[in-house]
Design a protein around this motif. Structure first.
Motif, PDB file in Angstrom:
ATOM      1  N   SER A  53      12.579-102.309  53.232  1.00  0.00           N
ATOM      2  CA  SER A  53      13.962-102.556  53.654  1.00  0.00           C
ATOM      3  C   SER A  53      14.924-101.771  52.769  1.00  0.00           C
ATOM      4  CB  SER A  53      14.284-104.041  53.622  1.00  0.00           C
ATOM      5  OG  SER A  53      14.197-104.529  52.300  1.00  0.00           O
ATOM      6  N   ASN A  57      17.545 -98.756  54.033  1.00  0.00           N
ATOM      7  CA  ASN A  57      18.961 -98.706  53.645  1.00  0.00           C
ATOM      8  C   ASN A  57      19.328 -97.377  52.989  1.00  0.00           C
ATOM      9  OD1 ASN A  57      19.391-101.273  54.608  1.00  0.00           O
ATOM     10  ND2 ASN A  57      18.971-102.246  52.642  1.00  0.00           N
ATOM     11  N   GLU A  60      19.120 -94.042  55.948  1.00  0.00           N
ATOM     12  CA  GLU A  60      19.579 -94.382  57.296  1.00  0.00           C
ATOM     13  C   GLU A  60      19.825 -93.155  58.165  1.00  0.00           C
ATOM     14  OE1 GLU A  60      22.950 -96.877  56.820  1.00  0.00           O
ATOM     15  OE2 GLU A  60      21.747 -98.690  56.695  1.00  0.00           O
ATOM     16  N   ASN A  66      13.146 -93.536  59.290  1.00  0.00           N
ATOM     17  CA  ASN A  66      13.414 -94.856  59.832  1.00  0.00           C
ATOM     18  C   ASN A  66      12.280 -95.388  60.691  1.00  0.00           C
ATOM     19  OD1 ASN A  66      15.845 -95.506  58.731  1.00  0.00           O
ATOM     20  ND2 ASN A  66      17.059 -94.573  60.353  1.00  0.00           N
TER      21      ASN A  66
END
Length: 197
Positions: A53, A57, A60, A66
């Motif tokens: 996670s 972040n 992005e 991603n």
């Protein structure tokens, strides 16, 4: 060592204690092994989930970066769900051993197969092999799964033996209760005491 000696050794092990443990003791240790390994794997998977996670972040803007963590999120969440179900199954196993319920221990044996097939399915289809870090996690997951399957195979001897013991125990208890129901009740007569007027 020939095949005959191997099978006779297996038969002796199934009749008596295996490595100094009775069937009941081995079943309890099997549950403890599953409990500890599940808790450790939950910690591992939640750490991976937190790590990826952070990567999402930070990266992005990169679509290629991603894709991989998103797929890994699905793997971690599915794996944690399976591990929590395994902990619940261990609690049912302990309750079944305590209450001497043979179908509870037998159901746990079936659960082990479903659990391992579920992890193999997740391992094959949901871990992406994209980044170098994911390849190291892939290797860790693979080695952990192989070692767990070897250990589960060993514990199956205890679980199967204890299931058979509990099945015979429940059948004997049913036969005794049926015999008590069929036998007529004996009438008890008290002593007659003559009363003098």
């Amino acid at each position: 060592m020939n095949i005959h000696n191997f099978w006779s050794g297996c038969r002796r092990a199934l009749v008596g204690n295996i490595c100094g443990l009775s069937a009941k003791e081995g079943t309890i240790v099997s549950g403890l092994f599953m409990l500890v390994s599940s808790i450790l794997q939950i910690i591992f998977e939640s750490g991976n989930l937190h790590h990826y996670s952070l990567i999402v972040n930070l990266n992005e803007s990169d679509t290629k970066a991603n894709e991989s963590p998103h797929q890994f999120h699905v793997h971690c969440i599915a794996s944690i769900t399976l591990l929590v179900a395994g902990i619940i199954a261990v609690c049912v196993l302990f309750l079944s051993v305590w209450k001497k319920i043979f179908w509870g221990v037998g159901g746990y044996i079936i659960w082990i197969f479903l659990y391992e097939f579920g992890h193999i399915f997740l391992f094959i289809f949901s871990i992406p092999e994209y980044t170098d870090l994911l390849k190291t996690i892939y290797a860790l997951e693979c080695s952990g799964m192989v070692l767990r399957i070897i250990a589960q195979t060993y514990w199956l001897f205890f679980l199967i033996r204890h299931t058979v013991e509990l099945y015979h125990f429940s059948r004997r208890a049913k036969e005794l209760s049926k015999a008590k129901q069929k036998s007529p009740q004996k009438l008890k007569f008290g002593k007659v005491v003559e009363m003098r007027v």
